[in-house]
Design a protein around this motif. Structure first.
Motif, PDB file in Angstrom:
ATOM      1  N   UNK A  85       0.838  -1.195   0.000  1.00 27.84           N
ATOM      2  CA  UNK A  85       0.000   0.000   0.000  1.00 27.84           C
ATOM      3  C   UNK A  85       0.877   1.252   0.000  1.00 27.84           C
ATOM      4  N   UNK A  86       1.915   1.249   0.805  1.00 30.01           N
ATOM      5  CA  UNK A  86       2.848   2.392   0.829  1.00 30.01           C
ATOM      6  C   UNK A  86       3.534   2.565  -0.521  1.00 30.01           C
ATOM      7  N   UNK A  87       3.934   1.461  -1.132  1.00 31.87           N
ATOM      8  CA  UNK A  87       4.594   1.524  -2.441  1.00 31.87           C
ATOM      9  C   UNK A  87       3.685   2.164  -3.467  1.00 31.87           C
ATOM     10  N   UNK A  88       2.430   1.751  -3.488  1.00 29.49           N
ATOM     11  CA  UNK A  88       1.472   2.336  -4.429  1.00 29.49           C
ATOM     12  C   UNK A  88       1.258   3.820  -4.141  1.00 29.49           C
ATOM     13  N   UNK A  89       1.147   4.169  -2.887  1.00 24.80           N
ATOM     14  CA  UNK A  89       0.953   5.568  -2.512  1.00 24.80           C
ATOM     15  C   UNK A  89       2.153   6.414  -2.940  1.00 24.80           C
ATOM     16  N   UNK A  90       3.341   5.867  -2.803  1.00 27.04           N
ATOM     17  CA  UNK A  90       4.560   6.596  -3.165  1.00 27.04           C
ATOM     18  C   UNK A  90       4.701   6.805  -4.669  1.00 27.04           C
ATOM     19  N   UNK A  91       3.970   6.057  -5.465  1.00 26.24           N
ATOM     20  CA  UNK A  91       4.066   6.181  -6.926  1.00 26.24           C
ATOM     21  C   UNK A  91       3.360   7.417  -7.466  1.00 26.24           C
ATOM     22  N   UNK A  92       2.491   8.018  -6.691  1.00 26.20           N
ATOM     23  CA  UNK A  92       1.707   9.160  -7.161  1.00 26.20           C
ATOM     24  C   UNK A  92       2.162  10.422  -6.433  1.00 26.20           C
ATOM     25  N   UNK A  94       0.387  13.171  -6.065  1.00 24.41           N
ATOM     26  CA  UNK A  94      -0.745  13.804  -5.383  1.00 24.41           C
ATOM     27  C   UNK A  94      -1.282  12.870  -4.298  1.00 24.41           C
ATOM     28  N   UNK A  95      -0.516  12.753  -3.234  1.00 22.36           N
ATOM     29  CA  UNK A  95      -0.869  11.832  -2.142  1.00 22.36           C
ATOM     30  C   UNK A  95      -2.228  12.158  -1.533  1.00 22.36           C
ATOM     31  N   UNK A  96      -2.521  13.450  -1.389  1.00 22.47           N
ATOM     32  CA  UNK A  96      -3.777  13.850  -0.753  1.00 22.47           C
ATOM     33  C   UNK A  96      -4.986  13.328  -1.526  1.00 22.47           C
ATOM     34  N   UNK A  97      -4.952  13.458  -2.836  1.00 22.07           N
ATOM     35  CA  UNK A  97      -6.064  12.971  -3.656  1.00 22.07           C
ATOM     36  C   UNK A  97      -6.160  11.449  -3.591  1.00 22.07           C
ATOM     37  N   UNK A  98      -5.018  10.773  -3.653  1.00 22.13           N
ATOM     38  CA  UNK A  98      -5.024   9.312  -3.568  1.00 22.13           C
ATOM     39  C   UNK A  98      -5.619   8.867  -2.237  1.00 22.13           C
ATOM     40  N   UNK A  99      -5.175   9.479  -1.142  1.00 23.91           N
ATOM     41  CA  UNK A  99      -5.708   9.111   0.173  1.00 23.91           C
ATOM     42  C   UNK A  99      -7.195   9.437   0.280  1.00 23.91           C
TER      43      UNK A  99
END
Length: 123
Positions: A85-92, A94-99
């Motif tokens: 999950x962290x790896x996927x989050x780090x790929x984008x 715009x973390x705020x929008x992803x979260x």
């Protein structure tokens, strides 16, 4: 026409199977031991390749055993899922929008668990 043995498995299926064998074993395993526990007819060289890839990804560690290595998981299944999950989050970028989109798609039960984890003293 290819028989079932020649069909390619979905990406990640073999890695998941090898990880399950390592978690079940509880002790570091050589490629030969993993091969035996899988009982799937995979060649030892294939198992060694999978273990080497998992090691390169940082998912398993290894220690010298005789002329080869014995492999063991770095974390449990839940820790590995969190890492993904962290790896996927780090790929984008715009973390705020992803979260925000992740949270918007949570079930009510998952949302409650997440709230409890983030705000443990608000009861």
């Amino acid at each position: 026409m290819a028989d079932a043995k020649d069909e390619r498995r979905p990406a990640g299926e073999l890695e998941a199977t090898v990880m399950a064998a390592l978690w079940a074993a509880g002790d570091p395993q050589t490629p030969g031991e993993v091969q035996l526990s899988l009982g799937t007819g995979l060649a030892r060289t294939t198992v060694t390749t999978i273990l080497t890839r998992l090691h390169d990804k940082g998912v398993v560690d290894r220690r010298r055993q005789g002329r080869g290595y014995a492999y063991f998981p770095v974390q449990d299944a839940q820790g590995l899922t969190a890492r993904r999950m962290h790896t996927e989050l780090d790929r984008d970028v715009d973390r705020e929008t992803v979260l925000a989109r992740f949270v918007a798609q949570l079930s009510p039960d998952d949302e409650r668990v997440l709230r409890d984890l983030l705000e443990p003293g608000d009861e």
